[in-house]
Write a protein that holds these residues in place. Structure first.
Motif, mmCIF file in Angstrom:
data_model
loop_
_atom_site.group_PDB
_atom_site.id
_atom_site.type_symbol
_atom_site.label_atom_id
_atom_site.label_comp_id
_atom_site.label_asym_id
_atom_site.label_seq_id
_atom_site.Cartn_x
_atom_site.Cartn_y
_atom_site.Cartn_z
ATOM 1 N N ALA A 69 65.762 -65.792 -67.960
ATOM 2 C CA ALA A 69 64.677 -65.175 -67.192
ATOM 3 C C ALA A 69 64.136 -63.905 -67.834
ATOM 4 N N ALA A 70 64.584 -63.563 -69.048
ATOM 5 C CA ALA A 70 64.166 -62.303 -69.684
ATOM 6 C C ALA A 70 62.661 -62.245 -69.901
ATOM 7 N N THR A 71 62.032 -63.382 -70.182
ATOM 8 C CA THR A 71 60.579 -63.388 -70.377
ATOM 9 C C THR A 71 59.846 -62.926 -69.120
ATOM 10 N N LEU A 72 60.457 -63.144 -67.959
ATOM 11 C CA LEU A 72 59.819 -62.747 -66.706
ATOM 12 C C LEU A 72 59.808 -61.234 -66.549
ATOM 13 N N LEU A 73 60.839 -60.563 -67.069
ATOM 14 C CA LEU A 73 60.833 -59.093 -67.074
ATOM 15 C C LEU A 73 59.691 -58.581 -67.948
ATOM 16 N N GLY A 74 59.551 -59.190 -69.130
ATOM 17 C CA GLY A 74 58.444 -58.801 -69.999
ATOM 18 C C GLY A 74 57.102 -59.105 -69.379
ATOM 19 N N ALA A 75 57.020 -60.211 -68.641
ATOM 20 C CA ALA A 75 55.756 -60.580 -67.999
ATOM 21 C C ALA A 75 55.344 -59.565 -66.944
ATOM 22 N N VAL A 76 56.319 -58.966 -66.271
ATOM 23 C CA VAL A 76 56.005 -57.904 -65.303
ATOM 24 C C VAL A 76 55.327 -56.741 -66.016
ATOM 25 N N VAL A 77 55.848 -56.387 -67.191
ATOM 26 C CA VAL A 77 55.229 -55.314 -67.987
ATOM 27 C C VAL A 77 53.849 -55.747 -68.478
ATOM 28 N N SER A 93 48.171 -63.432 -77.783
ATOM 29 C CA SER A 93 48.522 -64.435 -78.784
ATOM 30 C C SER A 93 49.308 -63.828 -79.935
ATOM 31 N N VAL A 94 48.884 -62.666 -80.398
ATOM 32 C CA VAL A 94 49.589 -61.996 -81.500
ATOM 33 C C VAL A 94 51.020 -61.643 -81.084
ATOM 34 N N VAL A 95 51.163 -61.105 -79.878
ATOM 35 C CA VAL A 95 52.494 -60.740 -79.377
ATOM 36 C C VAL A 95 53.385 -61.972 -79.281
ATOM 37 N N ALA A 96 52.839 -63.076 -78.785
ATOM 38 C CA ALA A 96 53.627 -64.295 -78.609
ATOM 39 C C ALA A 96 54.113 -64.863 -79.939
ATOM 40 N N VAL A 97 53.255 -64.848 -80.941
ATOM 41 C CA VAL A 97 53.645 -65.370 -82.258
ATOM 42 C C VAL A 97 54.773 -64.535 -82.852
ATOM 43 N N GLY A 98 54.623 -63.213 -82.808
ATOM 44 C CA GLY A 98 55.662 -62.339 -83.357
ATOM 45 C C GLY A 98 56.992 -62.501 -82.658
ATOM 46 N N ALA A 99 56.965 -62.552 -81.311
ATOM 47 C CA ALA A 99 58.205 -62.673 -80.547
ATOM 48 C C ALA A 99 58.850 -64.049 -80.742
ATOM 49 N N GLY A 100 58.016 -65.087 -80.864
ATOM 50 C CA GLY A 100 58.554 -66.435 -81.067
ATOM 51 C C GLY A 100 59.297 -66.564 -82.380
ATOM 52 N N ILE A 101 58.763 -65.977 -83.431
ATOM 53 C CA ILE A 101 59.441 -65.993 -84.735
ATOM 54 C C ILE A 101 60.758 -65.228 -84.650
ATOM 55 N N MET A 102 60.723 -64.108 -83.941
ATOM 56 C CA MET A 102 61.918 -63.267 -83.844
ATOM 57 C C MET A 102 63.044 -63.977 -83.109
ATOM 58 N N LEU A 139 69.376 -58.974 -79.654
ATOM 59 C CA LEU A 139 68.059 -59.152 -80.269
ATOM 60 C C LEU A 139 67.332 -60.362 -79.684
ATOM 61 N N LEU A 140 68.099 -61.408 -79.353
ATOM 62 C CA LEU A 140 67.482 -62.559 -78.678
ATOM 63 C C LEU A 140 66.900 -62.136 -77.344
ATOM 64 N N LEU A 141 67.658 -61.341 -76.602
ATOM 65 C CA LEU A 141 67.173 -60.853 -75.307
ATOM 66 C C LEU A 141 65.920 -60.007 -75.483
ATOM 67 N N THR A 142 65.918 -59.148 -76.506
ATOM 68 C CA THR A 142 64.754 -58.300 -76.775
ATOM 69 C C THR A 142 63.530 -59.135 -77.125
ATOM 70 N N ALA A 143 63.736 -60.141 -77.974
ATOM 71 C CA ALA A 143 62.614 -61.004 -78.363
ATOM 72 C C ALA A 143 62.029 -61.735 -77.166
ATOM 73 N N ARG A 144 62.890 -62.170 -76.245
ATOM 74 C CA ARG A 144 62.399 -62.881 -75.070
ATOM 75 C C ARG A 144 61.656 -61.951 -74.121
ATOM 76 N N VAL A 145 62.081 -60.714 -74.029
ATOM 77 C CA VAL A 145 61.340 -59.748 -73.206
ATOM 78 C C VAL A 145 59.953 -59.506 -73.795
ATOM 79 N N PHE A 169 65.033 -74.117 -83.559
ATOM 80 C CA PHE A 169 63.735 -74.769 -83.725
ATOM 81 C C PHE A 169 63.029 -74.929 -82.376
ATOM 82 N N MET A 170 63.825 -75.208 -81.334
ATOM 83 C CA MET A 170 63.241 -75.297 -79.990
ATOM 84 C C MET A 170 62.535 -73.995 -79.628
ATOM 85 N N LEU A 171 63.239 -72.885 -79.768
ATOM 86 C CA LEU A 171 62.668 -71.591 -79.395
ATOM 87 C C LEU A 171 61.481 -71.225 -80.288
#
Length: 534
Positions: A63-71, A93-102, A111-117, A177-179
């Motif tokens: 659910a970490a992406t939901l915390l980031g979505a609040v921001v 779009s730029v933010v999503a590409v960078g975080a997805g690679i990370m 770091l996985l948690l940070t990337a998902r946020v 690869f999924m992520l």
């Protein structure tokens, strides 16, 4: 049926191709949200063991992406105000590409948690911007259909994410690869934005009239329609500027009764989506199936079929949302959604074979009625009920609340399954949905066919008056029993509703307007070269 089919063909042929293309590009934003839900649904079957996560950290990571979505939803207002709807989508779009690679490359849980946020920040911007971009570009006659493409885009993302899970489920480190697959939709969105127009209403609000007219020409069938809409939008915005005070939009939201009324409706629509349990099902679908007795591969493959079902079940919405109306779909689908949640829960009281069979049936029937109902309608209504001068702020607040409620439900669901058992968790969602249905039945007005510039008149009446009106209009809940002649007169009915909304300002409405009115000369819209209010 032939008459209805011909009317439908006549209706959609008046939509310019550029508007279809705009909707397609905007859907890539929603697909980013949907595809991650499906991807983490499959990936969590592996990274939970890889990082040795307990139930709490499992829920937090998912659910970490939901915390980031609040921001992100909080930042969306400012981004939309300064760079417009297209600019906001580009930033997301730029933010999503960078975080997805990370998140695909890191090997440390923190770091996985940070990337998902960070990825979630883009979700908040997408969810706040896509519905408003679509609703502001679409003509009133197809606004519900175009805005509803946001929900379709989420379901398409769910399907393609499930397919990605199935492709990589038996690959070494396949969860990475999924992520990483999450970067595909935002890359397509960035590319497509180069060829789409900006929202004409945002441009008019910023007094960029030549650009606004050029934008309208691209999303309207004829020059005459573009000019008419230009004049209508400009006139309504001018009237709004004359009536508004020098206070900030947030101050006006808090102190203006009819805006507060609409905001409460918008927030409650988002709350009801989360309390239906839909996102708990989506984030933990594979986990629930595993608890029902399936293997990892079986759960992932069933999720592909479930994703395909969500897409197919969403398609009828495009035909019915602007024909039957928003309130009708909510009232008729929500009781069935509650029953299907209860069915899924009851399935876990049986044997392993019963759990697998009945839970799958319950999940599919849930989506059958959620996809053309509460799912898209909650966003359609939320995107169209707010006045333009506070629309970005109100939609950002609603998106903020949506992701906050989503985080609470999704984060707590693993613990709910442990403490309440699976049957208790889904019974809880069923009970909440029934309560929400009663509230919707009483207090949500019908917005079908109304121009956005007169929508706020619906919320100038009291809650009790709205409830009485809804109770006395039960015949509107059965539109399919109307004769074809009544159907043919729907355009006239819509025009009358728009005119009635304009003429419905009573003495209390005038008083409310006068509270915000200042001298006409000081608030007259300035020329494009004048540094007046924007």
């Amino acid at each position: 049926m032939n008459v209805l089919h011909r009317k439908y063909q006549d209706w959609i042929k008046d939509i310019p191709p550029r508007l279809y293309f705009l909707a397609l590009i905007a859907t890539f934003g929603g697909s980013t949200v949907g595809i991650d839900i499906a991807l983490v649904n499959g990936a969590q079957l592996f990274f939970v063991k890889h990082y040795h996560l307990g139930a709490t950290l499992h829920g937090l990571t998912t659910a970490a992406t939901l915390l980031g979505a609040v921001v992100g939803s909080s930042l969306s207002t400012f981004i939309n105000s300064f760079v417009g709807r297209k600019g906001a989508l580009a930033v997301a779009s730029v933010v999503a590409v960078g975080a997805g690679i990370m998140e695909a490359l890191v090997n440390i849980w923190g770091l996985l948690l940070t990337a998902r946020v960070i990825l979630g920040v883009s979700f908040g911007i997408f969810s706040s911007t896509v519905p408003i971009y679509l609703s502001e570009c679409a003509p009133a006659r197809v606004r519900g259909m175009l805005t509803g493409t946001y929900q379709l885009s989420v379901t398409l993302g769910l399907f393609f994410g499930a397919v990605s899970d199935a492709i990589f489920v038996n690959v070494s480190n396949g969860w990475r690869f999924m992520l990483g697959t999450v970067i595909i939709p935002p890359l397509l969105c960035m590319t497509g934005l180069l060829f789409t127009p900006e929202s004409p209403r945002w441009l008019i609000h910023k007094r960029r009239y030549p650009q606004a007219l050029a934008s309208l020409r691209k999303v309207r069938v004829t020059e005459t329609e573009a000019i008419q809409d230009m004049n209508s939008i400009k006139e309504n915005i001018t009237r709004t500027v004359r009536e508004r005070s020098s206070h900030s939009p947030i101050y006006k939201i808090i102190t203006t009764p009819h805006i507060r009324h609409a905001l409460v409706i918008g927030i409650f629509l988002q709350l009801s989506r989360q309390l239906s349990g839909v996102n708990a099902m989506l984030y933990y679908f594979d986990v629930v199936l595993r608890s029902a007795g399936m293997s990892i591969s079986q759960a992932v493959y069933v999720n592909v079929a479930y994703g395909a079902g969500t897409v197919i079940f969403t398609l009828p919405m495009f035909w019915i949302v602007d024909r039957f109306g928003r309130r009708v779909l909510l009232v008729y689908t929500m009781p069935i959604i509650a029953c299907m949640s209860l069915l899924v829960g009851l399935a876990f009281l049986g044997s392993s074979r019963v759990r697998m069979a009945v839970s799958i049936v319950g999940f599919l029937l849930f989506r059958l009625f959620y996809s053309p109902g509460l799912g898209p309608i909650s966003w359609v209504i939320t995107a169209e009920i707010f006045p333009l001068e506070v629309r970005s702020e109100c939609l950002s607040i609603c998106t903020f609340c949506s992701y906050a409620f989503n985080f609470v439900v999704s984060f707590s669901f693993p613990d709910m399954m442990e403490q309440m058992k699976t049957e208790g968790a889904f019974a809880f969602f069923a009970g909440c949905t029934i309560i929400d249905w009663i509230i919707f039945f009483l207090f949500v007005p019908e917005t079908k066919g109304l121009d956005m510039e007169v929508m706020d008149q619906l919320f100038r009446q009291s809650w009790s008056s709205q409830a009485k009106q809804n109770l006395t209009q039960l015949d509107t809940l059965f539109p399919w029993f109307h004769s074809s002649s009544e159907t043919c007169g729907s355009t006239i009915e819509v025009e009358n509703r728009n005119q009635t909304a304009i003429d419905s300002i009573d003495h209390s409405t005038l008083k409310d307007s006068l509270e915000w009115k200042v001298t006409t000369e000081s608030n007259e819209p300035s020329s494009p070269n004048h540094p007046g209010q924007s």
